[in-house]
Design a protein around this motif. Sequence first.
Motif, PDB file in Angstrom:
ATOM      1  N   GLU A  79     -25.868  19.967 -28.724  1.00  0.00           N
ATOM      2  CA  GLU A  79     -24.564  20.106 -28.074  1.00  0.00           C
ATOM      3  C   GLU A  79     -23.469  20.412 -29.077  1.00  0.00           C
ATOM      4  N   ARG A  80     -23.561  19.837 -30.259  1.00  0.00           N
ATOM      5  CA  ARG A  80     -22.538  20.076 -31.278  1.00  0.00           C
ATOM      6  C   ARG A  80     -22.478  21.543 -31.692  1.00  0.00           C
ATOM      7  N   VAL A  81     -23.624  22.201 -31.689  1.00  0.00           N
ATOM      8  CA  VAL A  81     -23.668  23.596 -32.095  1.00  0.00           C
ATOM      9  C   VAL A  81     -22.814  24.448 -31.168  1.00  0.00           C
ATOM     10  N   PHE A  82     -22.800  24.130 -29.886  1.00  0.00           N
ATOM     11  CA  PHE A  82     -22.118  24.958 -28.912  1.00  0.00           C
ATOM     12  C   PHE A  82     -20.711  24.481 -28.562  1.00  0.00           C
ATOM     13  N   GLN A  83     -20.266  23.403 -29.163  1.00  0.00           N
ATOM     14  CA  GLN A  83     -18.901  22.943 -28.922  1.00  0.00           C
ATOM     15  C   GLN A  83     -17.947  23.807 -29.716  1.00  0.00           C
ATOM     16  N   LYS A  84     -16.981  24.354 -29.018  1.00  0.00           N
ATOM     17  CA  LYS A  84     -15.992  25.205 -29.672  1.00  0.00           C
ATOM     18  C   LYS A  84     -14.914  24.317 -30.279  1.00  0.00           C
ATOM     19  N   GLU A  85     -14.618  24.561 -31.552  1.00  0.00           N
ATOM     20  CA  GLU A  85     -13.555  23.801 -32.200  1.00  0.00           C
ATOM     21  C   GLU A  85     -12.213  24.263 -31.668  1.00  0.00           C
ATOM     22  N   GLU A  86     -11.307  23.325 -31.556  1.00  0.00           N
ATOM     23  CA  GLU A  86      -9.964  23.646 -31.105  1.00  0.00           C
ATOM     24  C   GLU A  86      -9.218  24.328 -32.242  1.00  0.00           C
ATOM     25  N   GLY A  87      -8.616  25.466 -31.948  1.00  0.00           N
ATOM     26  CA  GLY A  87      -7.886  26.201 -32.962  1.00  0.00           C
ATOM     27  C   GLY A  87      -6.529  25.580 -33.236  1.00  0.00           C
ATOM     28  N   VAL A  88      -5.895  26.038 -34.309  1.00  0.00           N
ATOM     29  CA  VAL A  88      -4.586  25.530 -34.695  1.00  0.00           C
ATOM     30  C   VAL A  88      -3.565  25.793 -33.594  1.00  0.00           C
ATOM     31  N   GLU A  89      -3.639  26.987 -33.003  1.00  0.00           N
ATOM     32  CA  GLU A  89      -2.693  27.335 -31.940  1.00  0.00           C
ATOM     33  C   GLU A  89      -2.809  26.380 -30.755  1.00  0.00           C
ATOM     34  N   ASP A  90      -4.062  26.101 -30.359  1.00  0.00           N
ATOM     35  CA  ASP A  90      -4.281  25.190 -29.235  1.00  0.00           C
ATOM     36  C   ASP A  90      -3.787  23.782 -29.551  1.00  0.00           C
ATOM     37  N   THR A  91      -4.024  23.347 -30.774  1.00  0.00           N
ATOM     38  CA  THR A  91      -3.568  22.024 -31.194  1.00  0.00           C
ATOM     39  C   THR A  91      -2.052  21.927 -31.111  1.00  0.00           C
ATOM     40  N   VAL A  92      -1.374  22.938 -31.620  1.00  0.00           N
ATOM     41  CA  VAL A  92       0.092  22.953 -31.596  1.00  0.00           C
ATOM     42  C   VAL A  92       0.609  23.000 -30.161  1.00  0.00           C
ATOM     43  N   LEU A  93       0.011  23.855 -29.327  1.00  0.00           N
ATOM     44  CA  LEU A  93       0.448  23.954 -27.921  1.00  0.00           C
ATOM     45  C   LEU A  93       0.242  22.631 -27.184  1.00  0.00           C
ATOM     46  N   ASN A  94      -0.898  21.978 -27.412  1.00  0.00           N
ATOM     47  CA  ASN A  94      -1.154  20.686 -26.761  1.00  0.00           C
ATOM     48  C   ASN A  94      -0.144  19.638 -27.205  1.00  0.00           C
ATOM     49  N   LYS A  95       0.207  19.653 -28.482  1.00  0.00           N
ATOM     50  CA  LYS A  95       1.193  18.696 -28.997  1.00  0.00           C
ATOM     51  C   LYS A  95       2.568  18.966 -28.388  1.00  0.00           C
ATOM     52  N   LEU A  96       2.939  20.228 -28.285  1.00  0.00           N
ATOM     53  CA  LEU A  96       4.233  20.570 -27.690  1.00  0.00           C
ATOM     54  C   LEU A  96       4.290  20.170 -26.215  1.00  0.00           C
ATOM     55  N   GLU A  97       3.186  20.388 -25.500  1.00  0.00           N
ATOM     56  CA  GLU A  97       3.140  19.990 -24.089  1.00  0.00           C
ATOM     57  C   GLU A  97       3.256  18.478 -23.935  1.00  0.00           C
ATOM     58  N   ALA A  98       2.586  17.750 -24.803  1.00  0.00           N
ATOM     59  CA  ALA A  98       2.655  16.282 -24.756  1.00  0.00           C
ATOM     60  C   ALA A  98       4.081  15.807 -25.030  1.00  0.00           C
ATOM     61  N   GLU A  99       4.730  16.404 -26.019  1.00  0.00           N
ATOM     62  CA  GLU A  99       6.122  16.035 -26.323  1.00  0.00           C
ATOM     63  C   GLU A  99       7.042  16.370 -25.147  1.00  0.00           C
ATOM     64  N   ARG A 100       6.806  17.500 -24.536  1.00  0.00           N
ATOM     65  CA  ARG A 100       7.613  17.904 -23.367  1.00  0.00           C
ATOM     66  C   ARG A 100       7.417  16.909 -22.219  1.00  0.00           C
ATOM     67  N   LEU A 101       6.187  16.498 -21.984  1.00  0.00           N
ATOM     68  CA  LEU A 101       5.894  15.529 -20.928  1.00  0.00           C
ATOM     69  C   LEU A 101       6.565  14.193 -21.220  1.00  0.00           C
ATOM     70  N   HIS A 102       6.468  13.714 -22.452  1.00  0.00           N
ATOM     71  CA  HIS A 102       7.090  12.433 -22.810  1.00  0.00           C
ATOM     72  C   HIS A 102       8.610  12.502 -22.681  1.00  0.00           C
ATOM     73  N   SER A 103       9.174  13.634 -23.029  1.00  0.00           N
ATOM     74  CA  SER A 103      10.623  13.818 -22.873  1.00  0.00           C
ATOM     75  C   SER A 103      11.010  13.780 -21.396  1.00  0.00           C
ATOM     76  N   ALA A 104      10.205  14.425 -20.560  1.00  0.00           N
ATOM     77  CA  ALA A 104      10.468  14.420 -19.120  1.00  0.00           C
ATOM     78  C   ALA A 104      10.340  13.014 -18.544  1.00  0.00           C
ATOM     79  N   ILE A 105       9.361  12.262 -18.999  1.00  0.00           N
ATOM     80  CA  ILE A 105       9.179  10.886 -18.521  1.00  0.00           C
ATOM     81  C   ILE A 105      10.401  10.047 -18.866  1.00  0.00           C
ATOM     82  N   GLN A 106      10.982  10.268 -20.029  1.00  0.00           N
ATOM     83  CA  GLN A 106      12.177   9.520 -20.442  1.00  0.00           C
ATOM     84  C   GLN A 106      13.374   9.809 -19.541  1.00  0.00           C
TER      85      GLN A 106
END
Length: 156
Positions: A79-106
Amino acid sequence: MEGRQPKRRKDKYNPYEIYEKDGKYYVSFRNGEKEYKDLEIGKNVYEAFNTFELQDVSHMNVVDRHLEQSEIWDSSLYERVFQKEEGVEDTVLNKLEAERLHSAIQQLSEIQRRRLMKYYFEDKNYEQIAQEEGCSFQMVAKSVKAAIRNLKKILR
């Protein structure tokens, strides 16, 4: 056996050491101020600690020799062979979305924010939240649903 103990694993999960000296039994540990302390214990407590440590070492040996190895070489390796690593772009986008969500919750009202956090982040159901806050099940359900509606508006 005075002063001699089988080899013990030292790690953050085993913060103490037991030993026998001059016919007395001790447990040695570091207190909250990082100072070493020796505490005299009874023989029965010493033997209980000793038995527990030996069982723990035995269990850790089984994990090291068998369970960990089988995980590496069985289907998980495939299974590890076929797991796609998350790219830098995806990591940054996920972090930005999480920050946006937390800001909205506030931006939610204090009651909606508290109930939403309990429901989604503390995995509590409406009944548990209602009991904690001394209100009805329906009021909690309405608050959480209103919070979701408000979040959708904020995040558009």
